[in-house]
Design a protein around this motif. Structure first.
Motif, PDB file in Angstrom:
ATOM      1  N   VAL A  13       0.834  -1.209   0.000  1.00  0.00           N
ATOM      2  CA  VAL A  13       0.000   0.000   0.000  1.00  0.00           C
ATOM      3  C   VAL A  13       0.866   1.256   0.000  1.00  0.00           C
ATOM      4  N   SER A  14       1.943   1.259   0.782  1.00  0.00           N
ATOM      5  CA  SER A  14       2.812   2.437   0.820  1.00  0.00           C
ATOM      6  C   SER A  14       3.517   2.655  -0.516  1.00  0.00           C
ATOM      7  N   GLU A  15       3.929   1.574  -1.165  1.00  0.00           N
ATOM      8  CA  GLU A  15       4.554   1.705  -2.485  1.00  0.00           C
ATOM      9  C   GLU A  15       3.551   2.239  -3.509  1.00  0.00           C
ATOM     10  N   ALA A  16       2.307   1.774  -3.422  1.00  0.00           N
ATOM     11  CA  ALA A  16       1.273   2.271  -4.338  1.00  0.00           C
ATOM     12  C   ALA A  16       0.989   3.752  -4.091  1.00  0.00           C
ATOM     13  N   LEU A  17       0.973   4.166  -2.829  1.00  0.00           N
ATOM     14  CA  LEU A  17       0.762   5.583  -2.526  1.00  0.00           C
ATOM     15  C   LEU A  17       1.915   6.450  -3.025  1.00  0.00           C
ATOM     16  N   LEU A  18       3.135   5.974  -2.833  1.00  0.00           N
ATOM     17  CA  LEU A  18       4.292   6.722  -3.340  1.00  0.00           C
ATOM     18  C   LEU A  18       4.251   6.829  -4.865  1.00  0.00           C
ATOM     19  N   ALA A  19       3.870   5.752  -5.538  1.00  0.00           N
ATOM     20  CA  ALA A  19       3.770   5.781  -6.994  1.00  0.00           C
ATOM     21  C   ALA A  19       2.655   6.725  -7.429  1.00  0.00           C
ATOM     22  N   GLY A  20       1.555   6.745  -6.695  1.00  0.00           N
ATOM     23  CA  GLY A  20       0.463   7.662  -7.006  1.00  0.00           C
ATOM     24  C   GLY A  20       0.862   9.125  -6.849  1.00  0.00           C
ATOM     25  N   ILE A  21       1.578   9.419  -5.782  1.00  0.00           N
ATOM     26  CA  ILE A  21       2.078  10.789  -5.581  1.00  0.00           C
ATOM     27  C   ILE A  21       3.026  11.172  -6.706  1.00  0.00           C
ATOM     28  N   TRP A  22       3.882  10.252  -7.082  1.00  0.00           N
ATOM     29  CA  TRP A  22       4.831  10.490  -8.164  1.00  0.00           C
ATOM     30  C   TRP A  22       4.103  10.815  -9.458  1.00  0.00           C
ATOM     31  N   MET A  23       3.104  10.013  -9.809  1.00  0.00           N
ATOM     32  CA  MET A  23       2.348  10.248 -11.042  1.00  0.00           C
ATOM     33  C   MET A  23       1.563  11.555 -10.979  1.00  0.00           C
ATOM     34  N   TRP A  24       1.014  11.876  -9.796  1.00  0.00           N
ATOM     35  CA  TRP A  24       0.273  13.130  -9.633  1.00  0.00           C
ATOM     36  C   TRP A  24       1.197  14.336  -9.844  1.00  0.00           C
ATOM     37  N   LEU A  25       2.388  14.284  -9.281  1.00  0.00           N
ATOM     38  CA  LEU A  25       3.339  15.380  -9.462  1.00  0.00           C
ATOM     39  C   LEU A  25       3.784  15.489 -10.919  1.00  0.00           C
ATOM     40  N   LEU A  26       4.049  14.353 -11.554  1.00  0.00           N
ATOM     41  CA  LEU A  26       4.446  14.382 -12.964  1.00  0.00           C
ATOM     42  C   LEU A  26       3.354  14.975 -13.839  1.00  0.00           C
ATOM     43  N   SER A  27       2.116  14.566 -13.603  1.00  0.00           N
ATOM     44  CA  SER A  27       1.022  15.096 -14.425  1.00  0.00           C
ATOM     45  C   SER A  27       0.813  16.581 -14.166  1.00  0.00           C
TER      46      SER A  27
END
Length: 74
Positions: A13-27
């Motif tokens: 779950v923490s890895e998925a949240l970090l990946a989600g934050i990463w994608m949100w910042l990139l977008s």
């Protein structure tokens, strides 16, 4: 449920949240809603390097902890 299984779920779950934050910042940078202080390409490169390192460290520490817990029978 064993504690090692719970830790593995928390890790995923923490890895998925970090990946989600990463994608949100990139977008946000690509769409122009977030304005970096430098060029967008430099910001994306720096952010990708940092987030990749953070995700790798979290995954490494988490997996070592899971394997140690399983070896000890928890």
């Amino acid at each position: 449920m064993k504690p090692s299984t719970r830790l593995l779920i928390v890790l995923l779950v923490s890895e998925a949240l970090l990946a989600g934050i990463w994608m949100w910042l990139l977008s946000g940078i690509k769409s122009g809603s977030l304005k970096p202080s430098g060029t967008p390409a430099e910001a994306i490169a720096t952010m990708s390097s940092t987030m990749g390192t953070v995700m790798g460290v979290v995954a490494g520490i988490g997996l070592v902890s899971v394997f140690l817990m399983r070896r000890n029978g928890k």
